[in-house]
Design a protein around this motif. Structure first.
Motif, PDB file in Angstrom:
ATOM      1  N   UNK A 155       0.809  -1.215   0.000  1.00 30.33           N
ATOM      2  CA  UNK A 155       0.000   0.000   0.000  1.00 30.33           C
ATOM      3  C   UNK A 155       0.843   1.267   0.000  1.00 30.33           C
ATOM      4  N   UNK A 156       1.873   1.282   0.828  1.00 27.47           N
ATOM      5  CA  UNK A 156       2.684   2.486   1.009  1.00 27.47           C
ATOM      6  C   UNK A 156       3.613   2.684  -0.187  1.00 27.47           C
ATOM      7  N   UNK A 157       3.808   3.941  -0.600  1.00 26.32           N
ATOM      8  CA  UNK A 157       4.715   4.242  -1.695  1.00 26.32           C
ATOM      9  C   UNK A 157       6.117   3.722  -1.399  1.00 26.32           C
ATOM     10  N   UNK A 158       6.803   3.172  -2.387  1.00 28.35           N
ATOM     11  CA  UNK A 158       8.121   2.572  -2.145  1.00 28.35           C
ATOM     12  C   UNK A 158       9.149   3.554  -1.608  1.00 28.35           C
ATOM     13  N   UNK A 159       9.078   4.834  -2.042  1.00 28.49           N
ATOM     14  CA  UNK A 159      10.055   5.801  -1.549  1.00 28.49           C
ATOM     15  C   UNK A 159       9.840   6.130  -0.075  1.00 28.49           C
ATOM     16  N   UNK A 160       8.587   5.960   0.415  1.00 29.79           N
ATOM     17  CA  UNK A 160       8.320   6.136   1.844  1.00 29.79           C
ATOM     18  C   UNK A 160       8.810   4.913   2.614  1.00 29.79           C
ATOM     19  N   UNK A 161       8.568   3.737   2.072  1.00 29.13           N
ATOM     20  CA  UNK A 161       9.068   2.514   2.708  1.00 29.13           C
ATOM     21  C   UNK A 161      10.585   2.555   2.862  1.00 29.13           C
ATOM     22  N   UNK A 162      11.252   3.192   1.920  1.00 29.19           N
ATOM     23  CA  UNK A 162      12.721   3.236   1.941  1.00 29.19           C
ATOM     24  C   UNK A 162      13.269   4.239   2.949  1.00 29.19           C
ATOM     25  N   UNK A 163      12.421   5.141   3.434  1.00 28.43           N
ATOM     26  CA  UNK A 163      12.879   6.168   4.366  1.00 28.43           C
ATOM     27  C   UNK A 163      13.061   5.623   5.776  1.00 28.43           C
ATOM     28  N   UNK A 164      13.881   6.313   6.539  1.00 28.14           N
ATOM     29  CA  UNK A 164      13.924   6.124   7.987  1.00 28.14           C
ATOM     30  C   UNK A 164      13.245   7.329   8.619  1.00 28.14           C
ATOM     31  N   UNK A 165      12.442   7.092   9.647  1.00 23.60           N
ATOM     32  CA  UNK A 165      11.760   8.201  10.322  1.00 23.60           C
ATOM     33  C   UNK A 165      12.784   9.130  10.957  1.00 23.60           C
ATOM     34  N   UNK A 166      12.435  10.412  11.039  1.00 23.55           N
ATOM     35  CA  UNK A 166      13.313  11.393  11.684  1.00 23.55           C
ATOM     36  C   UNK A 166      13.515  10.961  13.131  1.00 23.55           C
ATOM     37  N   UNK A 167      14.760  10.744  13.503  1.00 28.65           N
ATOM     38  CA  UNK A 167      15.055  10.161  14.814  1.00 28.65           C
ATOM     39  C   UNK A 167      15.361  11.252  15.832  1.00 28.65           C
ATOM     40  N   UNK A 168      14.623  11.245  16.919  1.00 30.64           N
ATOM     41  CA  UNK A 168      14.900  12.132  18.050  1.00 30.64           C
ATOM     42  C   UNK A 168      15.312  11.246  19.229  1.00 30.64           C
ATOM     43  N   UNK A 169      16.604  11.241  19.587  1.00 29.61           N
ATOM     44  CA  UNK A 169      17.062  10.332  20.636  1.00 29.61           C
ATOM     45  C   UNK A 169      16.544  10.750  22.008  1.00 29.61           C
ATOM     46  N   UNK A 170      16.291   9.779  22.889  1.00 28.07           N
ATOM     47  CA  UNK A 170      15.877  10.128  24.252  1.00 28.07           C
ATOM     48  C   UNK A 170      16.986  10.887  24.962  1.00 28.07           C
ATOM     49  N   UNK A 171      16.604  11.869  25.775  1.00 28.75           N
ATOM     50  CA  UNK A 171      17.612  12.729  26.401  1.00 28.75           C
ATOM     51  C   UNK A 171      17.439  12.851  27.908  1.00 28.75           C
ATOM     52  N   UNK A 172      16.598  12.007  28.492  1.00 31.49           N
ATOM     53  CA  UNK A 172      16.386  12.068  29.935  1.00 31.49           C
ATOM     54  C   UNK A 172      17.693  11.822  30.677  1.00 31.49           C
ATOM     55  N   UNK A 173      18.024  12.735  31.572  1.00 37.24           N
ATOM     56  CA  UNK A 173      19.243  12.593  32.366  1.00 37.24           C
ATOM     57  C   UNK A 173      20.509  12.979  31.634  1.00 37.24           C
ATOM     58  N   UNK A 174      20.384  13.520  30.417  1.00 41.16           N
ATOM     59  CA  UNK A 174      21.554  13.878  29.620  1.00 41.16           C
ATOM     60  C   UNK A 174      21.785  15.386  29.645  1.00 41.16           C
ATOM     61  N   UNK A 175      23.022  15.791  29.428  1.00 39.21           N
ATOM     62  CA  UNK A 175      23.314  17.184  29.067  1.00 39.21           C
ATOM     63  C   UNK A 175      22.997  17.283  27.582  1.00 39.21           C
ATOM     64  N   UNK A 176      21.921  17.982  27.259  1.00 32.23           N
ATOM     65  CA  UNK A 176      21.333  17.909  25.913  1.00 32.23           C
ATOM     66  C   UNK A 176      21.891  19.019  25.032  1.00 32.23           C
ATOM     67  N   UNK A 177      22.815  18.652  24.156  1.00 30.76           N
ATOM     68  CA  UNK A 177      23.476  19.605  23.268  1.00 30.76           C
ATOM     69  C   UNK A 177      23.394  19.132  21.822  1.00 30.76           C
ATOM     70  N   UNK A 178      22.229  18.601  21.450  1.00 32.05           N
ATOM     71  CA  UNK A 178      22.095  17.989  20.127  1.00 32.05           C
ATOM     72  C   UNK A 178      21.049  18.644  19.228  1.00 32.05           C
ATOM     73  N   UNK A 179      20.234  19.559  19.764  1.00 30.84           N
ATOM     74  CA  UNK A 179      19.051  19.982  19.002  1.00 30.84           C
ATOM     75  C   UNK A 179      18.950  21.487  18.778  1.00 30.84           C
TER      76      UNK A 179
END
Length: 361
Positions: free
Chosen positions: A10-34
């Motif tokens: 059902x899903x378009x092949x170019x969407x199947x080929x993508x990876x979702x935008x990844x937002x890493x968990x940051x609980x307890x981290x010094x967050x300097x990534x965003x």
């Protein structure tokens, strides 16, 4: 029994080929990534916002046109009455609105590479051909390659971030003007990091009818309310408004943004502090063995270091989260990007990186 279809059917092949935008968990981290502003709003202003929240009519839909907020934006940013404003749920939605509006068969959306990843991803979402023109090794514009690509592909829209993300540099204004002049479509300058750059193309909006300017409040300290906006001639904004979903800017976003925009001195002072810390952080990184630091006019610094992915992993083990760009583009081999944090956060990052490099000797 009807067939049970799988996503692959059902899903378009170019969407199947993508990876979702990844937002890493940051609980307890010094967050300097965003690329967030690390400073909270002053307590008195937060108290005012709490009162707004207490009395907000959240049982009602928000003002669909956000007229009051647009008026404050126009006054605060000295936007000409000849220009119109479109609001989005962050810059991402504005990019998507533009892409949806231009998505004719064979339409091309163009940018440089490396650039903000959502330019390419949203082109894919909307089934538009994406053309990325590589930057030079020093991350400057390859203007001749860019002009040749414009001539060949005749893009409907060109997106240029100024300063560029993830590299942090400002492209030469004269070269950007050449691109605007050569384009047969619209050129969107993304000034997400304008608060830290001391440079803008706002004064060119009335000179070039095909120029649109995109900004956000996310990097200035309001990332949590997700407000982006597009400035341009009414002939463009009126058409793009047709694609914008109704009520896309919630009532709390409207109220908070309007309140804070009446106190822009707070955001300006925080931006000056971040710029000062950027200088200190950049200077420190430049003293470290085998580290190549790239000039930045944003609130982050890109640097190249041998074994970047391993360094990223070891920093993460020490509860310091930055952005690993190694492997995302050939020009970004062994590159990491660190957001400018508070003085304490920057010190902890520098101390940890210094210790890792010392241990490696």
């Amino acid at each position: 029994m009807p067939n049970t279809y799988q996503p692959e059917q059902i899903i378009r092949p170019e969407i199947l080929a993508l990876s979702a935008y990844h937002v890493p968990p940051a609980t307890g981290m010094i967050k300097l990534d965003a690329m967030e502003n690390p400073y909270p709003l002053p307590l008195a202003l937060r108290d005012d916002i709490a009162l707004l929240a207490a009395s907000a009519p959240i049982n009602r839909y928000p003002d669909a046109s956000a007229a009051s907020l647009k008026t404050v934006l126009r006054q605060t940013l000295a936007i000409s009455d000849d220009m119109d404003i479109l609001l989005g749920n962050g810059s991402d939605e504005i990019i998507q609105i533009i892409a949806m509006a231009i998505a004719k068969p064979d339409a091309v959306l163009m940018s440089v590479e490396p650039a903000f990843v959502m330019f390419r991803m949203i082109a894919t979402f909307t089934n538009i051909q994406y053309v990325g023109v590589p930057l030079r090794k020093d991350f400057s514009l390859d203007i001749e390659a860019m002009l040749a690509a414009i001539e060949k592909h005749q893009p409907a829209a060109i997106f240029l971030a100024y300063p560029n993300n993830p590299t942090g540099n400002l492209f030469e204004p004269a070269e950007i003007l050449r691109i605007i002049q050569a384009a047969s479509g619209i050129v969107i300058i993304d000034e997400a990091y304008n608060a830290f750059a001391d440079a803008s193309f706002k004064d060119q909006l009335e000179v070039y009818p095909n120029l649109l300017l995109m900004r956000t409040l996310s990097k200035s300290g309001l990332a949590g309310i997700r407000l982006g906006f597009l400035i341009g001639g009414s002939e463009w904004i009126a058409q793009l408004e047709k694609v914008r979903l109704p009520y896309n800017i919630g009532i709390m976003t409207q109220l908070i943004a309007e309140k804070v925009l009446h106190h822009t001195e707070v955001l300006s002072e925080q931006a000056e502090t971040i710029k000062s810390e950027r200088t200190k952080l950049s200077t420190f990184l430049a003293t470290m063995r085998d580290v190549e630091v790239y000039p930045s006019k944003a609130n982050f610094i890109l640097f190249r270091i041998p074994g970047a992915s391993q360094i990223f992993k070891m920093l993460k083990e020490r509860k310091i989260l930055i952005k690993n760009l190694d492997g995302t583009h050939p020009l970004l081999k062994d590159c990491l990007r660190v957001t400018v944090g508070t003085p304490d956060e920057n010190t902890q990052f520098c101390t940890a990186l210094h210790a890792l490099l010392t241990e490696a000797v």
